[in-house]
Design a protein around this motif. Sequence first.
Motif, mmCIF file in Angstrom:
data_model
loop_
_atom_site.group_PDB
_atom_site.id
_atom_site.type_symbol
_atom_site.label_atom_id
_atom_site.label_comp_id
_atom_site.label_asym_id
_atom_site.label_seq_id
_atom_site.Cartn_x
_atom_site.Cartn_y
_atom_site.Cartn_z
ATOM 1 N N GLY A 104 10.660 10.681 37.957
ATOM 2 C CA GLY A 104 11.805 9.850 37.615
ATOM 3 C C GLY A 104 12.714 9.597 38.805
ATOM 4 N N HIS A 105 13.880 9.003 38.549
ATOM 5 C CA HIS A 105 14.875 8.772 39.593
ATOM 6 C C HIS A 105 15.706 10.041 39.788
ATOM 7 C CE1 HIS A 105 14.247 4.415 39.832
ATOM 8 N NE2 HIS A 105 14.033 4.483 38.527
ATOM 9 N N LYS A 106 16.313 10.151 40.957
ATOM 10 C CA LYS A 106 17.098 11.349 41.233
ATOM 11 C C LYS A 106 18.281 11.452 40.274
ATOM 12 C CE LYS A 106 19.207 14.149 44.713
ATOM 13 N NZ LYS A 106 19.493 14.373 46.091
ATOM 14 N N TRP A 107 18.921 10.329 39.967
ATOM 15 C CA TRP A 107 20.078 10.381 39.073
ATOM 16 C C TRP A 107 19.658 10.842 37.679
ATOM 17 C CZ3 TRP A 107 20.179 7.476 34.651
ATOM 18 C CH2 TRP A 107 19.322 6.389 34.587
ATOM 19 N N GLU A 108 18.413 10.584 37.270
ATOM 20 C CA GLU A 108 17.937 11.066 35.975
ATOM 21 C C GLU A 108 17.695 12.572 36.007
ATOM 22 O OE1 GLU A 108 15.415 7.341 34.176
ATOM 23 O OE2 GLU A 108 14.534 8.482 35.832
ATOM 24 N N ARG A 109 17.182 13.054 37.125
ATOM 25 C CA ARG A 109 16.881 14.484 37.241
ATOM 26 C C ARG A 109 18.140 15.335 37.338
ATOM 27 N NH1 ARG A 109 13.257 12.558 41.357
ATOM 28 N NH2 ARG A 109 14.522 13.622 42.904
ATOM 29 N N THR A 110 19.185 14.790 37.961
ATOM 30 C CA THR A 110 20.403 15.577 38.175
ATOM 31 C C THR A 110 21.487 15.274 37.143
ATOM 32 O OG1 THR A 110 21.237 13.904 39.707
ATOM 33 C CG2 THR A 110 19.991 15.735 40.654
ATOM 34 N N ARG A 111 21.182 14.456 36.162
ATOM 35 C CA ARG A 111 22.191 14.037 35.187
ATOM 36 C C ARG A 111 22.759 15.209 34.395
ATOM 37 N NH1 ARG A 111 20.152 10.342 30.563
ATOM 38 N NH2 ARG A 111 19.096 9.528 32.371
ATOM 39 N N GLU A 112 21.917 16.109 33.905
ATOM 40 C CA GLU A 112 22.395 17.221 33.072
ATOM 41 C C GLU A 112 23.354 18.123 33.837
ATOM 42 O OE1 GLU A 112 19.228 19.358 31.218
ATOM 43 O OE2 GLU A 112 18.351 17.537 30.387
ATOM 44 N N ALA A 113 23.027 18.429 35.089
ATOM 45 C CA ALA A 113 23.903 19.288 35.895
ATOM 46 C C ALA A 113 25.247 18.603 36.136
ATOM 47 C CB ALA A 113 23.239 19.619 37.230
ATOM 48 N N ARG A 114 25.232 17.302 36.412
ATOM 49 C CA ARG A 114 26.473 16.562 36.631
ATOM 50 C C ARG A 114 27.337 16.540 35.374
ATOM 51 N NH1 ARG A 114 23.339 12.622 38.515
ATOM 52 N NH2 ARG A 114 23.971 11.257 36.831
ATOM 53 N N GLU A 115 26.709 16.306 34.233
ATOM 54 C CA GLU A 115 27.466 16.259 32.980
ATOM 55 C C GLU A 115 28.075 17.622 32.655
ATOM 56 O OE1 GLU A 115 24.719 14.683 30.128
ATOM 57 O OE2 GLU A 115 25.051 12.617 30.786
ATOM 58 N N GLU A 116 27.345 18.689 32.918
ATOM 59 C CA GLU A 116 27.868 20.034 32.680
ATOM 60 C C GLU A 116 29.056 20.315 33.607
ATOM 61 O OE1 GLU A 116 28.376 23.729 31.057
ATOM 62 O OE2 GLU A 116 27.193 22.037 30.327
ATOM 63 N N GLU A 117 28.934 19.941 34.872
ATOM 64 C CA GLU A 117 30.016 20.129 35.842
ATOM 65 C C GLU A 117 31.256 19.338 35.421
ATOM 66 O OE1 GLU A 117 30.356 19.042 40.481
ATOM 67 O OE2 GLU A 117 28.472 19.977 39.883
ATOM 68 N N ARG A 118 31.033 18.118 34.966
ATOM 69 C CA ARG A 118 32.128 17.253 34.525
ATOM 70 C C ARG A 118 32.802 17.835 33.284
ATOM 71 N NH1 ARG A 118 29.452 12.259 33.586
ATOM 72 N NH2 ARG A 118 29.315 12.108 35.836
ATOM 73 N N ARG A 119 32.002 18.380 32.362
ATOM 74 C CA ARG A 119 32.554 18.965 31.147
ATOM 75 C C ARG A 119 33.448 20.174 31.469
ATOM 76 N NH1 ARG A 119 32.002 23.064 28.152
ATOM 77 N NH2 ARG A 119 30.247 23.928 29.294
ATOM 78 N N LYS A 120 32.967 21.020 32.393
ATOM 79 C CA LYS A 120 33.744 22.201 32.788
ATOM 80 C C LYS A 120 35.050 21.784 33.469
ATOM 81 C CE LYS A 120 30.028 25.536 33.304
ATOM 82 N NZ LYS A 120 29.222 26.307 34.258
ATOM 83 N N ALA A 121 35.008 20.753 34.292
ATOM 84 C CA ALA A 121 36.208 20.285 34.990
ATOM 85 C C ALA A 121 37.224 19.716 34.008
ATOM 86 C CB ALA A 121 35.841 19.239 36.033
ATOM 87 N N MET A 122 36.751 19.083 32.937
ATOM 88 C CA MET A 122 37.658 18.454 31.978
ATOM 89 C C MET A 122 38.289 19.460 31.022
ATOM 90 S SD MET A 122 37.894 15.321 32.744
ATOM 91 C CE MET A 122 38.686 14.620 31.323
ATOM 92 N N GLU A 123 37.722 20.659 30.906
ATOM 93 C CA GLU A 123 38.263 21.664 29.982
ATOM 94 C C GLU A 123 39.708 22.034 30.335
ATOM 95 O OE1 GLU A 123 35.698 25.058 29.819
ATOM 96 O OE2 GLU A 123 34.265 24.049 28.507
#
Length: 192
Positions: free
Chosen positions: A139-158
């Motif tokens: 797949g594309h790199k953005w597809e492979r790293t999407r879950e980690a980015r979303e988790e990082e974003r979720r933690k930052a928004m807490e």
Amino acid sequence: MAALQAIKQFRLKELATALTAAPEATTRPKVPNPFLPRKNPESGRWAPPKYSLRRQAELVKLARASNTLHLLPPGLKLGVQQLATAASTQSATGTSASPSEEVWAQDVEWEGELKKKKAVPGAEIGSKLYAGRRRMFKGHKWERTREAREEERRKAMEHMSKRIVGFKASYRRKIPNPASIPQATSYTKLPF
């Protein structure tokens, strides 16, 4: 009316040999199914269907419009179950054909067997390619790293409200006084 005429022409063309051979036969005539491929018994080679899938789909649409779906042979665009339900609804309505229509609307036995395709796992969810796999292909790199980015974003928004308050407090302390001598200051970057 044009839909009924098209179905009538199809039936007359396909049943021409069977009707001329035994016009008053009491048994149902056997006619090769033009929607299925046929094997030549002499050469052993397969011939494609007489009607393409596009033309089959057009005939099915016309037959639905003219309520003559039960007159078509089974094919890839019209399954055996659909034909059975169409025939049962047609017999339930009890429409009788006039003597002139009986020739083209008579019951026929279509030769050839419609093979049912095996169900591919994952077809019901729309993804046959990844059915039964633990992870997807490269797949594309953005597809492979999407879950980690979303988790990082979720933690930052807490705790974002606390982070904003802390930033504003440190930013105000570092704003230089316009009356004083300018000094090199290091403003902190926004944390988001």
